[in-house]
Design a protein around this motif. Sequence first.
Motif, PDB file in Angstrom:
ATOM      1  N   PHE A  40     -26.487   1.676  47.086  1.00  0.00           N
ATOM      2  CA  PHE A  40     -27.760   2.381  46.554  1.00  0.00           C
ATOM      3  C   PHE A  40     -28.957   1.749  47.163  1.00  0.00           C
ATOM      4  N   PHE A  41     -29.005   0.238  47.040  1.00  0.00           N
ATOM      5  CA  PHE A  41     -30.063  -0.794  47.629  1.00  0.00           C
ATOM      6  C   PHE A  41     -30.028  -0.714  49.021  1.00  0.00           C
ATOM      7  N   ASP A  42     -28.882  -0.741  49.578  1.00  0.00           N
ATOM      8  CA  ASP A  42     -28.799  -0.531  51.084  1.00  0.00           C
ATOM      9  C   ASP A  42     -29.346   0.839  51.621  1.00  0.00           C
ATOM     10  N   SER A  43     -29.244   1.857  51.122  1.00  0.00           N
ATOM     11  CA  SER A  43     -29.772   3.009  51.301  1.00  0.00           C
ATOM     12  C   SER A  43     -31.429   2.906  51.074  1.00  0.00           C
ATOM     13  N   CYS A  44     -32.120   2.356  50.152  1.00  0.00           N
ATOM     14  CA  CYS A  44     -33.584   2.327  50.117  1.00  0.00           C
ATOM     15  C   CYS A  44     -33.913   1.423  51.083  1.00  0.00           C
ATOM     16  N   THR A  45     -33.308   0.354  51.734  1.00  0.00           N
ATOM     17  CA  THR A  45     -33.845  -0.486  52.493  1.00  0.00           C
ATOM     18  C   THR A  45     -33.227  -0.613  53.793  1.00  0.00           C
ATOM     19  N   GLY A  46     -32.411   0.589  54.231  1.00  0.00           N
ATOM     20  CA  GLY A  46     -31.697   0.418  55.516  1.00  0.00           C
ATOM     21  C   GLY A  46     -32.619   0.208  56.633  1.00  0.00           C
ATOM     22  N   LYS A  47     -32.118  -0.085  57.801  1.00  0.00           N
ATOM     23  CA  LYS A  47     -32.929   0.005  58.969  1.00  0.00           C
ATOM     24  C   LYS A  47     -31.986   0.289  60.170  1.00  0.00           C
ATOM     25  N   LEU A  48     -32.456   0.948  61.085  1.00  0.00           N
ATOM     26  CA  LEU A  48     -31.840   1.445  62.220  1.00  0.00           C
ATOM     27  C   LEU A  48     -32.162   0.506  63.243  1.00  0.00           C
ATOM     28  N   VAL A  58     -34.894   3.631  57.896  1.00  0.00           N
ATOM     29  CA  VAL A  58     -34.798   5.014  57.841  1.00  0.00           C
ATOM     30  C   VAL A  58     -34.156   5.113  56.141  1.00  0.00           C
ATOM     31  N   ARG A  59     -33.907   6.348  55.944  1.00  0.00           N
ATOM     32  CA  ARG A  59     -33.223   6.934  54.899  1.00  0.00           C
ATOM     33  C   ARG A  59     -31.942   7.636  55.128  1.00  0.00           C
ATOM     34  N   TRP A  60     -30.843   7.056  54.918  1.00  0.00           N
ATOM     35  CA  TRP A  60     -29.490   7.551  55.421  1.00  0.00           C
ATOM     36  C   TRP A  60     -29.139   8.833  54.468  1.00  0.00           C
ATOM     37  N   SER A  61     -28.782   9.914  55.416  1.00  0.00           N
ATOM     38  CA  SER A  61     -28.379  10.899  54.720  1.00  0.00           C
ATOM     39  C   SER A  61     -26.851  10.832  54.280  1.00  0.00           C
ATOM     40  N   ARG A  62     -26.044  10.227  55.001  1.00  0.00           N
ATOM     41  CA  ARG A  62     -24.601  10.186  54.589  1.00  0.00           C
ATOM     42  C   ARG A  62     -24.226   9.014  55.578  1.00  0.00           C
ATOM     43  N   ASP A  63     -22.951   8.682  55.445  1.00  0.00           N
ATOM     44  CA  ASP A  63     -22.396   7.365  56.050  1.00  0.00           C
ATOM     45  C   ASP A  63     -21.553   8.172  57.331  1.00  0.00           C
TER      46      ASP A  63
END
Length: 325
Positions: A40-48, A58-63
Motif C-alpha cells: 500500500f505504501f509503495d503504491s502511494c510513493t511509487g516512482k518510475l 506515479v500511481r500504479w494501476s496494477r503490478d
Amino acid sequence: MQRRVITEGERTEAREWLSEVASAPLVQSVQDAHRAWQNFFDSCTGKLYIAKVGEVRVRWSRDLPSTPTSVTVIREPDGRYYASFVVERDPRPLSGTEHETGVDLGISRLATCADTDGNRSDAANPKHLQRQQRKLRRVQREKSRGREGSANRDKSRREEAVQHGKVARARREYHHKQALKLVRENQVVHVEDLNVAGMVRNRKLARAISDAGWGRFVRIIEEKAAYHGRAVHTVNRWLPSSKTCSACHYLMDAMPLRVRDRTCPGCGAQHERDFNAATIILAAGRAERVNARGARVSPPSFEGVLGEEAGSSGKPRGSTTRNAA
C-alpha cells in the motif's frame, strides 16, 4: 509486532486460544499483513525511472507481470499522463468447451449472440457518449463563446477533453467485461467482418456506430481469445445474415432497418431480426471452419448468394480465421 500479537497474546485470557494453533499460520498471517501494508505504501510513493528524465512519481494501476522492455509516456488531451509498458506474459488457456457462438453487432444492443445450443444472450449498448451529450453541449457552447487563445477557452477545452476521457474509459471497461464473458463461455466466437470505416460515412448512424465502438470491441475479443486459448472466426461481410431465414435459408429481397420482427415467406417461421442474424453468422462460420480443415462438407445454401446484403458493394472477400486455438 509478531511478539506482541502472538507471543504476548497467548498469555492473555482473551487470546489464550492462540496457543492451540500451530505457530506457522500465525507467523504467516503477520507477514502477510506486513506485506499488504508495504504494498500500500509503495503504491502511494511509487516512482518510475525514465531515461533522460529521472524518477517520476506515479500511481500504479496494477503490478507488472514481468520486467518491462520499454515504456511509453502518453499525454491525453485532458492533461493526464499515462505510462504504457511492453511486457511479456504467458498465455492462460481456459478449459476446453464445445460451445460456439455467433455475434451480431448492433446499435440498440451492442451484441446479440446465438450459441450452438440455440440459446440467446444479449449485451446491452450503454450509449456512453449519448448519456454525456448534455454536459458536452454545455461545455462546447462555452468553448465556442470564448476568444481564441483566451484562458477561459482553454479551460473549456480541457473540460471537454475530460468528459470525452470519461466516455472512452467507461466504454473500454464495458467492452473488456463483455468480451471476457464471451471468451470464457465459448470455444469459438464468430463475428462479421464489418467495414466500420465505411459504415460511419452514413451521417444518420455515424455517431451511434462510433459510440458503440464495434471495431474496438472485436479487437478486444480477439486479444482475449488469443490469451485464453480460444478462437475468433470472421465471416464474410457480404453474408446476407439479416435477410436469410435461419430455419429454411429463404432469402428475402430486402430487409429495411426499421423491420425488427418478420415472418419468413418460405416456411412461416417467426424471427427477431438480430437473433436470426446471429444464428446465420454462427451457421456460416461453423461451415467455413469445417471446410477450411479439409472435410467434405457443403456450405449452407445461403452462402451461394453472397453480395446480396443491403448496403454492400464491391466483390466479396474471403473470410479469415484469426487467433485460432
